[in-house]
Design an enzyme around this catalytic site. Structure first.
Site, PDB file in Angstrom:
ATOM      1  N   GLU A   1      77.078  78.342  82.820  1.00 26.20           N
ATOM      2  CA  GLU A   1      77.881  77.161  82.470  1.00 26.20           C
ATOM      3  C   GLU A   1      77.715  76.781  81.000  1.00 26.20           C
ATOM      4  OE1 GLU A   1      80.027  75.358  84.941  1.00 26.20           O
ATOM      5  OE2 GLU A   1      80.715  75.080  82.906  1.00 26.20           O
TER       6      GLU A   1
ATOM      7  N   GLU B   1      76.603  79.188  64.915  1.00 26.06           N
ATOM      8  CA  GLU B   1      75.924  80.435  65.289  1.00 26.06           C
ATOM      9  C   GLU B   1      75.093  80.897  64.096  1.00 26.06           C
ATOM     10  OE1 GLU B   1      76.491  81.903  68.552  1.00 26.06           O
ATOM     11  OE2 GLU B   1      77.189  79.851  68.605  1.00 26.06           O
TER      12      GLU B   1
ATOM     13  N   ASP C   1      83.795  83.028  68.326  1.00 25.14           N
ATOM     14  CA  ASP C   1      83.038  82.296  69.344  1.00 25.14           C
ATOM     15  C   ASP C   1      84.002  81.650  70.352  1.00 25.14           C
ATOM     16  OD1 ASP C   1      80.333  80.871  70.076  1.00 25.14           O
ATOM     17  OD2 ASP C   1      81.830  79.271  69.921  1.00 25.14           O
TER      18      ASP C   1
ATOM     19  N   LYS D   1      84.482  82.531  74.543  1.00 26.47           N
ATOM     20  CA  LYS D   1      84.510  81.489  75.578  1.00 26.47           C
ATOM     21  C   LYS D   1      85.823  81.549  76.350  1.00 26.47           C
ATOM     22  CE  LYS D   1      81.433  78.549  72.847  1.00 26.47           C
ATOM     23  NZ  LYS D   1      81.376  77.591  71.733  1.00 26.47           N
TER      24      LYS D   1
ATOM     25  N   GLY E   1      75.074  71.982  70.282  1.00 28.67           N
ATOM     26  CA  GLY E   1      73.838  71.221  70.064  1.00 28.67           C
ATOM     27  C   GLY E   1      72.828  71.521  71.149  1.00 28.67           C
TER      28      GLY E   1
HETATM   29  N1  HSE Z   1      78.369  77.701  67.675  1.00 27.46           N
HETATM   30  C1  HSE Z   1      78.831  77.147  68.906  1.00 27.46           C
HETATM   31  C2  HSE Z   1      79.772  76.015  68.591  1.00 27.46           C
HETATM   32  C3  HSE Z   1      77.666  76.672  69.710  1.00 27.46           C
HETATM   33  O1  HSE Z   1      79.804  75.541  67.450  1.00 27.46           O
HETATM   34  O2  HSE Z   1      80.517  75.585  69.482  1.00 27.46           O
HETATM   35  C4  HSE Z   1      77.998  76.252  71.115  1.00 27.46           C
HETATM   36  O3  HSE Z   1      78.529  77.309  71.870  1.00 27.46           O
END
Ligand code: HSE
Length: 403
Positions: A123, A184, A195, A199, A296
């Site tokens: 999750e 990241e 990123d 997701k 975070g």
């Molecule tokens: N680097 C990612 C962001 C961290 O800024 O959303 C959380 O997945």
């Protein structure tokens, strides 16, 4: 797993999220779980936990098989995959928040967990503290989902918000995002939209049962955004947001990550700083928006804790949508044929020299603006041709969807 006994956790990684999990678990009243061993890379860092808990040898956790759950929170996706694979093969359930590792190896990991009958839950890998995966998987199981659309990267949203509200410089804000642990370790993954894409690949599995490889999905990011673009948006009643979209059109899906002009008075417009938001649209439920902190230590740590807690009642993803789709396509998970790339998008494109537009298949130009400071067009562009500028660090165009 019995709910009465104390759950022993073997943890990999003690960076931002690992320490966040440690804090959240230390404050949790209900869950009887303890982090018994932590495997890390660096021997020289100051740790806030007694050194007797640490090891530098992954086999201390993996081979001894003393732990009920392996929690994988390291940075390197390839190393993470090796750890997760071995744990599953050892018959141990795994919790991870590693979206890159999951997205790049989804099919293998899915098959492994089916074969070894263990749970792999994640999750914390998408939407930070928002419980979006379990909702898509469970709540929308029988619903005719038509699409999801959202802000999935805290770093980009934080940069865009502060550029607009504080008129601050992009790179200065990115540095802040790194300092507070949102970005990241390779921030290119954030700002160029990778990123967000990892997701989105995960949410597409849980929305529609469709596995796509990250390379098949287009992402353009905010790395080329300028204050001029932000002002243009503001003057027209918009905010720029990096948006992930997966939509069902007949039997196919359109899945991509692009900056968008988001109109005023919408949930996405009002999602600021490191907050994420996911709009879920169903044929009968209409639109529902989930929002929460998307990056975070503590928000992500809380999602990981919730997964550990879910394992105490033997929770695992049922993958009902994936299973039913697999039957339809003769046992194959190959889903590229379900991806629709043949459509046109209305785009704002800022450029320096018209030569930079030559890779794009522009159907028509609705508006053109030229000045000493900036040039842009509003044009209808064949989506497929955006792949010609995809993942090219030399690309200087800023491309933004106009809806
Ligand atoms: N680097 C990612 C962001 C961290 O800024 O959303 C959380 O997945």
């Amino acid at each position: 797993m019995s709910t009465n006994k104390n759950i022993s956790i073997g943890l990999f990684g003690f960076g931002c999220v690992g320490q966040g999990l440690y804090d959240v678990l230390s404050n949790s009243q209900g869950l009887k779980a303890s982090i018994d061993k932590i495997c890390v890379k660096s021997k020289n860092k100051d740790r806030k936990v007694d050194m007797s808990f640490f090891t530098w040898d992954k086999n201390v956790i993996l081979s001894e098989k003393k732990h009920d759950v392996i929690v994988e929170l390291i940075d390197n996706a390839d190393e993470a995959f090796a750890i997760v694979k071995e744990a599953i093969e050892n018959g141990v359930s795994v919790v991870t928040a590693n979206k890159k590792m999951l997205a790049e190896n989804f099919e293998t990991l899915y098959k492994l967990q089916e074969e070894h009958k263990v749970a792999l839950i994640y999750e914390g890998s998408a939407g930070g503290s928002i419980p979006i995966i379990r909702n898509l998987e469970e709540y929308y199981d029988n619903e005719l989902l038509t699409g999801i659309k959202g802000i999935l990267n805290g770093t980009c949203n934080y940069i865009l918000t502060r550029m607009e509200l504080e008129n601050k410089d992009y790179s200065e804000i990115l540095k802040d995002a790194q300092a507070v642990g949102f970005a990241e370790s390779d921030p290119w993954l954030d700002v160029a939209g990778f990123d967000t894409k990892y997701k989105l690949v995960l949410l597409t599995v849980h929305s529609f049962g469709i596995i796509l490889k990250p390379d098949q999905v287009l992402n353009l990011g905010i790395n080329t955004v300028s204050y001029d673009d932000i002002l243009y948006a503001k003057r027209h009643g918009y905010r720029i947001k990096l948006i992930a979209r997966a939509e069902k059109i007949n039997d196919k899906v359109r899945v991509f990550v692009l900056p968008h002009f988001v109109p005023k008075d919408t949930d996405l417009y009002n999602t600021l700083y490191e907050y994420n938001a996911v709009e879920v649209e169903g044929a009968f439920s209409c639109k529902q928006t989930f929002t929460g902190k998307g990056a975070g230590a503590h928000p992500t740590g809380s999602a990981v804790l919730s997964d550990i807690s879910a394992l105490t009642y033997d929770y695992k993803y049922a993958y009902k949508k994936l299973k039913s789709l697999k039957n339809k396509f003769n046992g194959s998970y190959e889903a590229l044929h379900l991806l629709d790339k043949d459509f046109t998008l209305k785009l704002y494109i800022r450029f320096k020299d018209k030569e930079e537009l030559k890779e794009l298949d522009i159907v028509d130009i609705e508006e053109e603006y030229k000045s000493a400071a900036t040039n842009y067009i509003i044009a209808n562009v064949k989506f497929n041709s955006l792949f010609n500028i995809y993942n090219k660090p030399e690309n200087k165009l800023f491309v933004c969807v106009v809806e």
